[in-house]
Design an enzyme around this catalytic site. Structure first.
Site, PDB file in Angstrom:
ATOM      1  N   CYS A 114      -5.860  -0.668  15.032  1.00  0.00           N
ATOM      2  CA  CYS A 114      -6.260  -1.794  15.879  1.00  0.00           C
ATOM      3  C   CYS A 114      -5.154  -2.149  16.874  1.00  0.00           C
ATOM      4  O   CYS A 114      -5.173  -3.225  17.461  1.00  0.00           O
ATOM      5  CB  CYS A 114      -6.629  -3.000  15.027  1.00  0.00           C
ATOM      6  SG  CYS A 114      -5.267  -3.640  14.025  1.00  0.00           S
TER       7      CYS A 114
ATOM      8  N   ALA B 129       0.822  -1.211   0.000  1.00  0.00           N
ATOM      9  CA  ALA B 129       0.000   0.000   0.000  1.00  0.00           C
ATOM     10  C   ALA B 129       0.857   1.263   0.000  1.00  0.00           C
ATOM     11  O   ALA B 129       0.516   2.252  -0.671  1.00  0.00           O
ATOM     12  CB  ALA B 129      -0.940   0.002   1.203  1.00  0.00           C
TER      13      ALA B 129
END
Length: 398
Positions: free
Chosen positions: A342, A282
């Protein structure tokens, strides 16, 4: 019940009386030579404080199950905890177009280290402590007795310790009871269809904690060009497309996840050919788009946990700031950045600070328009702030 008594170091009993469920090795006067899973009573000056199970392989030596000396840790105890969790789920979650949710969320449901996700009638169980191994049969029986319409129970490998987030969730599964789960389980979530690899996918196969946030993206995606980084099996991407996005670009490093994302588009009647799917890094893709001058109306960042230990927190915050700064270079004026963390060790304040720094360095003024945490099937006990791990912010470029 044969219970071993362990004396706590001076002054540490108050944390357990307040409700915290973890006891680290250094909090004990001595480490006994007893099997993993042994029931132990924690005492202070000889007086009962709490009862839990022992794990000699983890830095968390004891996980507390009860602070009531009258409670016996047996099959009835486990069954009651499972039934209580199920009652909470059915009372708090809208399940009319959803057949999958987290049934047992470890410490939040009074069963520390136990995770059970329900996927369209199949329970997928993951144990995050070697001390839980002796309790596996009891948990299986409690699920069989307590969950209506249960088709089968699939077990995923447990890890030896959960004080660090080193588990990549890739352990293979095996059936513990009932009808064998298919290789890919089709589930319904807010009316959308997803295929879940419960046998060998990350964690238990899907990230149920983002359910309501995915539904939010369905509403926000209308008429937008969307970039979904770390897309996994396309949960956010499918919802953006269902919401009427002009285009959705999904990128993930895992080719299998990308293939599954494409299949999930097809399952929802979405023309996959109209959208883009790429197995790539990414960060590299964002840099490539920056060089091309390509921009988007909605960018979604849901990376894996950056802080896998307490020592890594500072580097993780820097990483979040860098990722969000780079992504903001692709965001159109008035566009939306949906960014998540997270990492349990990165608090909401730290994460917000990283995003704030990203906006400053990118020269983009941001307004917070949505701030979300975990859904009701991932409860956080107030005495256990470590359980509040998920942060999800939607920012608008102003």
């Amino acid at each position: 019940m044969n219970v071993v008594k362990l004396e706590l170091a001076r002054g540490l009993g108050r944390h357990l009386r307040a409700g915290h469920p973890w006891v680290f090795r250094k909090a004990l006067e001595h480490m006994p030579r007893i099997p993993a899973g042994s029931v132990v009573d924690l005492t202070e000056n000889g007086k009962f404080v709490a009862r839990g199970y022992y794990d000699p392989h983890s830095a968390i030596a004891v996980r507390v199950l009860t602070r009531d000396a009258r409670e016996t840790v047996d099959s009835r105890f486990i069954t009651q905890r499972v039934q209580r969790a199920l009652a909470a789920r059915t009372a708090l979650i809208d399940l009319k177009d959803t057949d999958s949710y987290r049934l047992i969320h470890g410490e939040g449901d009074g069963l520390p280290g136990v995770v059970v996700d329900l996927y369209a009638g199949w329970a997928v169980m993951k144990l995050y402590s070697a001390g839980l191994t002796p309790y596996r049969p009891l948990i299986v029986e409690a699920l069989k007795a307590g969950v209506p319409g249960l088709k089968g129970i699939l077990g995923r490998d447990e890890v030896g310790r959960d004080d660090v987030e080193e588990d990549d969730g890739r352990g293979s599964g095996k059936m513990l009871w009932g009808e064998e789960a298919p290789e890919l389980i089709p589930i319904r979530e807010r009316g959308a269809i997803f295929l879940v690899d419960a046998w060998k996918g990350q964690k238990t196969g899907f990230f149920l904690d983002q359910r309501e946030n995915r539904y939010l993206i369905r509403r926000l995606g209308q008429g937008r060009d969307v970039l979904n980084c770390f897309s996994f099996s396309g949960g956010f991407s499918v919802n953006a497309a269902l919401g009427g996005a002009n285009s959705v670009f999904s990128v993930d490093q895992d080719p299998e996840a990308i293939a599954l994302a494409r299949e999930n588009f097809t399952r929802n009647g979405l023309p996959a050919a109209k959208h883009d799917f790429l197995a790539a890094d990414a960060f590299d893709l964002i840099q490539s788009f920056k060089e091309e001058g390509r921009t988007f109306d909605l960018i979604i960042l849901d990376p894996p946990a950056f802080a896998k230990s307490q020592r890594a927190v500072e580097a993780a915050v820097d990483g979040y700031a860098s990722l969000n700064r780079q992504a903001l270079a692709l965001l159109r004026p008035g566009g939306l950045l949906a960014t998540a963390s997270c990492s349990a060790r990165v608090t909401g304040d730290l994460f917000m600070g990283a995003v704030r720094e990203a906006g400053f360095k990118a020269g983009v003024d941001l307004a917070l328009v949505e701030e979300r945490y975990q859904p009701p099937d991932h409860p956080v006990r107030l005495q256990f702030p470590e359980g509040k791990y998920l942060k999800f912010y939607v920012m608008q470029s102003v």
